[in-house]
Motif scaffolding. Structure first.
Motif, mmCIF file in Angstrom:
data_model
loop_
_atom_site.group_PDB
_atom_site.id
_atom_site.type_symbol
_atom_site.label_atom_id
_atom_site.label_comp_id
_atom_site.label_asym_id
_atom_site.label_seq_id
_atom_site.Cartn_x
_atom_site.Cartn_y
_atom_site.Cartn_z
ATOM 1 N N ASP A 10 0.868 -0.997 0.025
ATOM 2 C CA ASP A 10 0.073 0.062 -0.028
ATOM 3 C C ASP A 10 0.760 1.370 -0.098
ATOM 4 O OD1 ASP A 10 -2.366 -1.527 -0.129
ATOM 5 O OD2 ASP A 10 -2.565 -1.193 2.098
ATOM 6 N N ASP A 11 1.931 1.107 0.459
ATOM 7 C CA ASP A 11 2.770 2.529 0.458
ATOM 8 C C ASP A 11 3.897 2.518 -0.406
ATOM 9 O OD1 ASP A 11 4.343 0.273 1.592
ATOM 10 O OD2 ASP A 11 5.282 1.521 3.247
ATOM 11 N N THR A 69 -3.437 20.474 1.655
ATOM 12 C CA THR A 69 -4.213 19.926 2.711
ATOM 13 C C THR A 69 -5.375 20.540 2.994
ATOM 14 O OG1 THR A 69 -2.957 21.093 4.559
ATOM 15 C CG2 THR A 69 -2.208 18.975 4.130
ATOM 16 N N PRO A 129 1.427 13.064 2.504
ATOM 17 C CA PRO A 129 0.856 12.048 3.515
ATOM 18 C C PRO A 129 -0.162 11.391 2.850
ATOM 19 C CG PRO A 129 -0.046 14.217 3.903
ATOM 20 C CD PRO A 129 1.144 14.447 2.819
ATOM 21 N N THR A 130 -0.782 11.650 1.722
ATOM 22 C CA THR A 130 -2.172 10.716 1.143
ATOM 23 C C THR A 130 -1.742 10.797 -0.387
ATOM 24 O OG1 THR A 130 -3.593 11.475 3.008
ATOM 25 C CG2 THR A 130 -4.638 10.600 0.870
ATOM 26 N N ASP A 171 -3.952 8.880 -3.299
ATOM 27 C CA ASP A 171 -5.203 8.189 -3.637
ATOM 28 C C ASP A 171 -5.174 7.738 -5.061
ATOM 29 O OD1 ASP A 171 -7.744 7.009 -3.984
ATOM 30 O OD2 ASP A 171 -8.636 8.676 -2.603
ATOM 31 N N LEU A 227 -3.411 13.357 -5.087
ATOM 32 C CA LEU A 227 -2.399 13.058 -3.941
ATOM 33 C C LEU A 227 -2.520 14.346 -2.954
ATOM 34 C CD1 LEU A 227 0.440 14.810 -4.276
ATOM 35 C CD2 LEU A 227 0.954 12.794 -5.523
#
Length: 169
Positions: free
Chosen positions: A93-94, A109, A150-151, A153, A159
């Motif tokens: 996943d990472d 963010t 941090p994310t 998707d 992202l």
């Protein structure tokens, strides 16, 4: 080139006089490049089955289907080879294939669009995302770390970035 292909190596020219090529692998397990075949040229017009014959400095000596002479091998110098994305192993996943990140939208963010990923660079100290977008006179290089990104998707095609202060206008 189909977007479902990933660059897995490059031909460095001929190796010897019997049609072998010098092949540099970009795979995490370098010798697995032969497992993802056939490999295609960037334009998709040619494909090759790859047989690694031995390890050499900086890569492998390899045989490619249809290449039988030193002159043919020399003519392929610099040609990048691509594998079908479906032939590559699934990642945790990472982890991400660089090709999956190209074109993805980058938001901060707070949800403000910063741009899109134009390229992913690896200069040895970690990946950098090259981002270009509205309001940017030049591309911005964002460290691809958990702190700055941090994310990710992939399903949503975006992202979330938390860039260092002053990186974006």
């Amino acid at each position: 080139m189909a977007e479902t292909r990933v660059c897995v190596g490059v031909i460095g020219g001929s190796f010897g006089v019997r049609g072998e090529v010098r092949l540099k692998s970009f795979c995490a397990e370098p010798d697995s490049i032969a497992d993802y075949g056939p490999l295609f040229t960037e334009d998709g017009k040619r494909s090759f089955a790859v047989t690694l014959t031995r390890a050499v400095k900086g890569g492998f000596a390899a045989r490619l289907t249809g290449i039988a002479t030193k002159e043919q091998a020399d003519g392929l110098k610099g040609v990048r080879l691509f594998a079908d994305r479906a032939a590559l192993p699934a990642l945790p996943d990472d982890e991400f294939y660089h090709a999956d990140l190209i074109g993805i939208e980058v938001l901060d963010t707070g949800g403000k669009v910063l741009g899109r990923v134009r390229a992913v660079h690896d200069h040895g100290a970690g990946d950098l995302l090259e981002i270009h977008g509205p309001g940017l006179s030049a591309t911005v290089l964002l460290p691809f770390t958990a702190a700055c990104v941090p994310t990710v998707d992939l399903a949503a095609g975006r992202l979330i970035a938390d860039p260092p202060e002053g990186l974006f206008p």
